[in-house]
Design an enzyme around this catalytic site. Structure first.
Site, PDB file in Angstrom:
ATOM      1  N   ASP A   1      53.296 -33.817 -39.320  1.00 11.08           N
ATOM      2  CA  ASP A   1      53.277 -32.453 -38.854  1.00 11.08           C
ATOM      3  C   ASP A   1      51.892 -31.741 -38.841  1.00 11.08           C
ATOM      4  OD1 ASP A   1      55.922 -32.930 -38.587  1.00 11.08           O
ATOM      5  OD2 ASP A   1      56.546 -31.247 -39.732  1.00 11.08           O
ATOM      6  N   ALA A   2      51.260 -31.961 -40.067  1.00 12.46           N
ATOM      7  CA  ALA A   2      49.896 -31.476 -40.087  1.00 12.46           C
ATOM      8  C   ALA A   2      48.916 -32.123 -39.086  1.00 12.46           C
ATOM      9  CB  ALA A   2      49.383 -31.775 -41.526  1.00 12.46           C
TER      10      ALA A   2
ATOM     11  N   GLU B   1      79.849 -41.891 -20.743  1.00  4.88           N
ATOM     12  CA  GLU B   1      78.956 -40.962 -21.442  1.00  4.88           C
ATOM     13  C   GLU B   1      79.710 -39.819 -22.204  1.00  4.88           C
ATOM     14  OE1 GLU B   1      76.528 -39.344 -18.564  1.00  4.88           O
ATOM     15  OE2 GLU B   1      76.063 -41.138 -17.415  1.00  4.88           O
TER      16      GLU B   1
ATOM     17  N   LYS C   1      80.893 -36.463 -22.901  1.00  3.71           N
ATOM     18  CA  LYS C   1      80.584 -35.311 -22.146  1.00  3.71           C
ATOM     19  C   LYS C   1      80.284 -34.199 -23.116  1.00  3.71           C
ATOM     20  CE  LYS C   1      83.408 -32.303 -18.876  1.00  3.71           C
ATOM     21  NZ  LYS C   1      83.050 -30.947 -19.631  1.00  3.71           N
TER      22      LYS C   1
ATOM     23  N   ASP D   1      79.288 -30.829 -24.805  1.00  3.63           N
ATOM     24  CA  ASP D   1      80.007 -29.251 -24.521  1.00  3.63           C
ATOM     25  C   ASP D   1      78.549 -28.338 -24.967  1.00  3.63           C
ATOM     26  OD1 ASP D   1      81.548 -27.315 -24.078  1.00  3.63           O
ATOM     27  OD2 ASP D   1      82.541 -27.344 -26.160  1.00  3.63           O
TER      28      ASP D   1
ATOM     29  N   ARG E   1      73.970 -23.313 -13.745  1.00  6.42           N
ATOM     30  CA  ARG E   1      74.861 -23.894 -12.887  1.00  6.42           C
ATOM     31  C   ARG E   1      75.227 -22.750 -11.877  1.00  6.42           C
ATOM     32  NH1 ARG E   1      80.364 -24.230 -12.247  1.00  6.42           N
ATOM     33  NH2 ARG E   1      80.951 -26.067 -10.950  1.00  6.42           N
TER      34      ARG E   1
ATOM     35  N   TYR F   1      71.437 -36.590 -17.252  1.00 10.41           N
ATOM     36  CA  TYR F   1      72.602 -37.421 -17.101  1.00 10.41           C
ATOM     37  C   TYR F   1      72.918 -37.694 -15.505  1.00 10.41           C
ATOM     38  CZ  TYR F   1      75.176 -33.144 -17.484  1.00 10.41           C
ATOM     39  OH  TYR F   1      75.767 -31.833 -17.085  1.00 10.41           O
TER      40      TYR F   1
ATOM     41  N   LYS G   1      89.482 -36.017 -21.161  1.00  7.54           N
ATOM     42  CA  LYS G   1      89.171 -34.988 -22.068  1.00  7.54           C
ATOM     43  C   LYS G   1      89.731 -35.436 -23.383  1.00  7.54           C
ATOM     44  CE  LYS G   1      87.994 -30.757 -19.694  1.00  7.54           C
ATOM     45  NZ  LYS G   1      86.956 -29.977 -20.348  1.00  7.54           N
TER      46      LYS G   1
ATOM     47  N   CYS H   1      84.237  -3.293 -52.712  1.00  4.27           N
ATOM     48  CA  CYS H   1      84.469  -4.715 -52.960  1.00  4.27           C
ATOM     49  C   CYS H   1      85.693  -4.796 -53.015  1.00  4.27           C
ATOM     50  CB  CYS H   1      83.363  -5.018 -53.792  1.00  4.27           C
ATOM     51  SG  CYS H   1      83.711  -6.768 -54.423  1.00  4.27           S
TER      52      CYS H   1
ATOM     53  N   CYS I   1      85.886  -6.135 -57.036  1.00  6.40           N
ATOM     54  CA  CYS I   1      85.273  -5.389 -58.454  1.00  6.40           C
ATOM     55  C   CYS I   1      85.359  -3.846 -58.058  1.00  6.40           C
ATOM     56  CB  CYS I   1      83.877  -5.742 -58.673  1.00  6.40           C
ATOM     57  SG  CYS I   1      82.594  -5.357 -57.752  1.00  6.40           S
TER      58      CYS I   1
ATOM     59  N   CYS J   1      78.707  -6.375 -51.428  1.00  9.56           N
ATOM     60  CA  CYS J   1      79.056  -5.664 -52.536  1.00  9.56           C
ATOM     61  C   CYS J   1      77.895  -5.462 -53.387  1.00  9.56           C
ATOM     62  CB  CYS J   1      80.028  -6.694 -53.558  1.00  9.56           C
ATOM     63  SG  CYS J   1      80.318  -6.097 -55.079  1.00  9.56           S
TER      64      CYS J   1
ATOM     65  N   CYS K   1      79.310  -8.451 -59.930  1.00  8.58           N
ATOM     66  CA  CYS K   1      80.600  -8.754 -59.344  1.00  8.58           C
ATOM     67  C   CYS K   1      81.238 -10.016 -59.635  1.00  8.58           C
ATOM     68  CB  CYS K   1      80.516  -8.647 -57.942  1.00  8.58           C
ATOM     69  SG  CYS K   1      82.155  -8.821 -57.052  1.00  8.58           S
TER      70      CYS K   1
HETATM   71  S1  IVH Z   1      77.873 -35.465 -14.509  1.00  6.30           S
HETATM   72  C1  IVH Z   1      78.209 -34.560 -10.164  1.00  6.30           C
HETATM   73  N1  IVH Z   1      77.689 -35.956 -17.033  1.00  6.30           N
HETATM   74  O1  IVH Z   1      80.567 -31.310 -17.589  1.00  6.30           O
HETATM   75  C2  IVH Z   1      77.641 -34.764 -11.462  1.00  6.30           C
HETATM   76  N2  IVH Z   1      78.342 -34.085 -16.653  1.00  6.30           N
HETATM   77  O2  IVH Z   1      82.553 -30.716 -15.158  1.00  6.30           O
HETATM   78  C3  IVH Z   1      78.632 -33.699 -12.546  1.00  6.30           C
HETATM   79  N3  IVH Z   1      78.692 -32.666 -18.622  1.00  6.30           N
HETATM   80  O3  IVH Z   1      79.160 -28.613 -15.716  1.00  6.30           O
HETATM   81  C4  IVH Z   1      78.206 -33.950 -13.754  1.00  6.30           C
HETATM   82  N4  IVH Z   1      78.339 -34.002 -19.949  1.00  6.30           N
HETATM   83  O4  IVH Z   1      77.592 -29.579 -17.283  1.00  6.30           O
HETATM   84  C5  IVH Z   1      78.244 -35.189 -16.319  1.00  6.30           C
HETATM   85  N5  IVH Z   1      77.412 -36.772 -18.951  1.00  6.30           N
HETATM   86  C6  IVH Z   1      77.784 -35.958 -18.330  1.00  6.30           C
HETATM   87  C7  IVH Z   1      78.123 -34.685 -18.731  1.00  6.30           C
HETATM   88  C8  IVH Z   1      78.481 -33.655 -17.860  1.00  6.30           C
HETATM   89  C9  IVH Z   1      78.499 -32.800 -19.718  1.00  6.30           C
HETATM   90  C10 IVH Z   1      79.316 -31.138 -18.091  1.00  6.30           C
HETATM   91  C11 IVH Z   1      78.300 -30.635 -16.784  1.00  6.30           C
HETATM   92  C12 IVH Z   1      79.298 -30.381 -15.907  1.00  6.30           C
HETATM   93  C13 IVH Z   1      80.729 -30.338 -16.512  1.00  6.30           C
HETATM   94  C14 IVH Z   1      81.645 -31.026 -15.538  1.00  6.30           C
END
Ligand code: IVH
Length: 670
Positions: A35-36, A115, A117, A119, A138, A228, A316, A410, A413, A428, A433
């Protein structure tokens, strides 16, 4: 050459180097310099840019945080509409997905890419001739918000592209901004310590950061991104989605290492099940798997409905949300006296785990969500994080439910509680305590601190309530007779506990420092302090700047340590620990210069006599440092069995390589 021309040349060199190191550190996770050293490069560049302001360009790495706070974000129309994805919740629905593909393109073989998904928040990044020019949320899919200034602060987003992508006239890529779980926990801890409101989950924290009006605030939030999808490129350089991911990586973008090619639906199903089983170990929140048809030609022919592409589906993971009722709101007192409201819930099962309580974090959080006793609430369990209340189901509120009010005393106590101006946390006011003391004692005896077996909640509760223990040092004066008088503690268990307490005397300085519960000093900082100072005497006398100098210790920790030792009561406790015979040194660490003081080592391959972690600890104890990759600054590369490419790097850079025997000799164990 003129002086200015020299400066311009050096500026370009520095930018190139900084970009390279940014990419190694933030994108590839394998830094080559400390880092330095990195800071030195940035400082030199800043100085030159200050001297020649007309040489500053937006793509300079010094310009990540730039621009004034905004009132409203401008609207941007996406190059290509950002659609959402269709869902599948089990293997059967994945088969139905493939069935639809087959009907749309009869007689075609499909390969897939899977891949995680992630969040987080979907964003679109626009590059023109290799320069980052615009980033947007988006939004409704067609029109989003211009958050370019905020996205520029994310270090894993390249401001300029490399290789083939750099030459494209236009490129729009999609990705997910997220906050890693570890960074999220750390941020929440800091917010809590500072008395500010915390975030319920990493997604909310990331969303808040991305939509900050002041980019300087975003810059302080530990955000990251995975790219992605290539949504637009002129000319379009890829034939498959997999190629696109590889191309993104080569261009300098961060892509998800977990992405995988799957030859058929069978492999897709296995991937989905495996990732679901591993989801807690990912380091970030993922709520499913995105399955994509690999061939871009097939994607084009499949097209999209009004809502989602036909060539992709989101598998999902099992829901970790559910509804239940709030039976009671309890106030917990933490080891620093923070009063935390906690909801006691009617037990409910969420993906295999029974949940009966949820932290409500603080008063503001309860007010914002207006959570009341008797309410039906939607709760979520995310990863290994404690469950939290997402929202109240308003329609199910009993008529007589009253708004929640924080107690002004509290609950343990009875001392006055207060909420400092500008902070979110009630505390507190009583340093003695019992609730605080109990929490501190439990932490003191915990496995990663003084490791006192049998010192559990039930015992600690009684020790404090019966006033047998008022501080850590009192533990060491307990007798079997005193303990045997406690409930549910037979003489044999009492003796076991005394033995465990006695055994903890020799744990050493690092564990003791962790156990003391000094603000901001956790296990890692405690180890670094112990390794540098070797004894409590030396640490007690250290000045703030001496502490802050330690690699890995920031100014906040340094200040907290010095403040801790300035406190009379703390010094007294330490004196009493010393009298009781508690070891206040770290064994194996000489005071003063040590064998490896200032030396940088890199480990590669396996050692026979110790694990890699043991080797690391040993090097740190001897005053040295371990880094992840070889550079000219590396003093030694320790090459064990089956060394990796780092041994080659060492040869190339002329860094001495040690085999195991030579290493053992170096550390004095030969
Ligand atoms: S592909 C047309 N790949 O999931 C391409 N989406 O409902 C569409 N998301 O809003 C997206 N990981 O923000 C894709 N590996 C991934 C993702 C991904 C998360 C989210 C994305 C999108 C939602 C799809």
């Amino acid at each position: 050459m003129t002086k200015k021309a020299d400066a311009a040349k050096r500026i370009e060199e520095l930018r190139e180097q900084i970009r390279r190191h940014d990419s190694l550190y933030y994108v590839e996770n394998r830094p080559e310099i400390s880092d330095a050293e990195y800071d030195r490069l940035v400082r030199e560049l800043r100085a030159l840019e200050e001297e020649y302001p007309d040489l500053v360009t937006p793509a300079s790495p010094t310009q990540r945080v730039a621009g004034e706070p905004v009132d409203v974000f401008a609207s941007v129309e996406h190059k290509v509409t950002m659609l959402s994805l269709d869902n599948a919740t089990d293997a059967g629905e994945l088969r139905e997905f493939e069935g639809r593909l087959r009907r749309a393109l009869p007689g075609v073989e499909f390969n897939y890419v899977c891949e995680p998904k992630v969040d987080g928040l979907g964003v679109a990044l626009l590059y023109e001739r290799g320069r980052f020019v615009r980033g947007a949320t988006r939004g409704d899919g067609r029109v989003g918000e211009d958050i370019t200034q905020n996205l520029r602060t994310i270090k894993s987003i390249p401001l300029t592209l490399r290789g083939k992508l750099a030459g494209l006239e236009e490129l729009e890529v999609r990705g997910e901004v997220y906050m890693p779980r570890a960074a999220f926990s750390k941020l929440n801890l800091e917010l809590e310590e500072a008395g500010e409101s915390t975030f319920a989950n990493p997604r909310n924290a990331a969303a808040g950061a991305v939509r900050q009006k002041d980019p300087a605030v975003t810059a302080r939030r530990p955000l990251d991104i995975f790219l992605y999808h290539v949504s637009h490129a002129a000319p379009f350089p890829f034939k498959t989605h997999w190629e696109a991911l590889e191309g993104l990586k080569a261009g300098g973008f961060k892509t998800n290492l977990k992405a995988k090619r799957c030859r058929d639906l069978e492999a897709v199903t296995v991937y989905c099940q495996t990732l679901e089983a591993e989801r807690d170990a990912l380091g970030y929140d993922a709520d499913g798997v995105v399955v994509k048809v690999n061939s871009l030609e097939q994607q084009r022919r499949l097209g999209a409905t009004a809502h989602h592409p036909r060539w992709a589906i989101a598998y999902k993971f099992a829901a970790r949300q559910g509804t239940t009722r709030v039976l009671k709101i309890e106030i917990n007192v933490g080891k620093t006296g923070a009063l935390t409201p906690t909801a006691l819930l009617e037990p409910v099962e969420l993906a295999g785990v029974t949940v009966s309580r949820a932290s409500l974090h603080n008063e503001d959080e309860v007010r914002k969500k207006d959570i009341r006793i008797g309410d039906t609430v939607l709760i979520e369990r995310a990863g290994d994080v404690i469950p939290y209340v997402v929202q109240v189901v308003a329609s199910k509120r009993p008529a007589d439910a009253e708004p929640f009010r924080m107690p002004t005393r509290c609950p343990v106590c009875g001392a006055r509680a207060y909420r400092p101006e500008g902070e979110a946390i009630w505390r507190c006011t009583n340093a003695a305590c019992p609730a605080q003391l109990k929490e501190r004692l439990l932490h003191f005896g915990s496995r990663r601190a003084m490791d006192i077996e049998h010192l559990g909640e039930a015992v600690v509760g009684q020790l404090v309530d019966k006033e047998l223990v008022r501080d850590f040092a009192d533990l060491y004066h307990l007798t079997v007779a005193e303990l045997a008088g406690l409930e549910r503690l037979a003489e044999k268990s009492a003796q076991n506990l005394i033995n465990a307490i006695q055994a903890s005397k020799s744990r050493g300085l690092a564990r003791l420092l962790n156990g003391l519960g000094i603000r901001y000093v956790g296990e890692r900082a405690a180890q670094l302090l112990a390794a540098s100072f070797a004894s409590m005497e030396r640490l007690e006398k250290a000045r703030e700047d001496e502490v802050a100098q330690i690699y890995g210790i920031g100014p906040q920790i340094a200040q907290s340590v010095v403040r801790f030792f300035a406190e009379e009561a703390n010094r007294r406790t330490i004196a009493r620990l010393r009298q009781a015979g508690v070891l206040l040194r770290e064994e194996g660490i000489a005071e003063g210069p040590r064998r490896l003081t200032g030396k940088i080592l890199v480990l590669t391959g396996g050692l026979k006599s110790m694990t890699r972690d043991e080797a690391k600890d040993l090097i740190i104890k001897l005053g040295g440092r371990v880094t992840g990759s070889v550079s000219k600054k590396t003093d030694y590369v320790v090459a064990g069995e089956e060394p990796g490419s780092k041994a080659d790097d060492a040869r190339r850079l002329g860094v001495p390589t040690l085999d195991e025997a030579e290493f053992l000799k170096l550390v004095g164990k030969g």
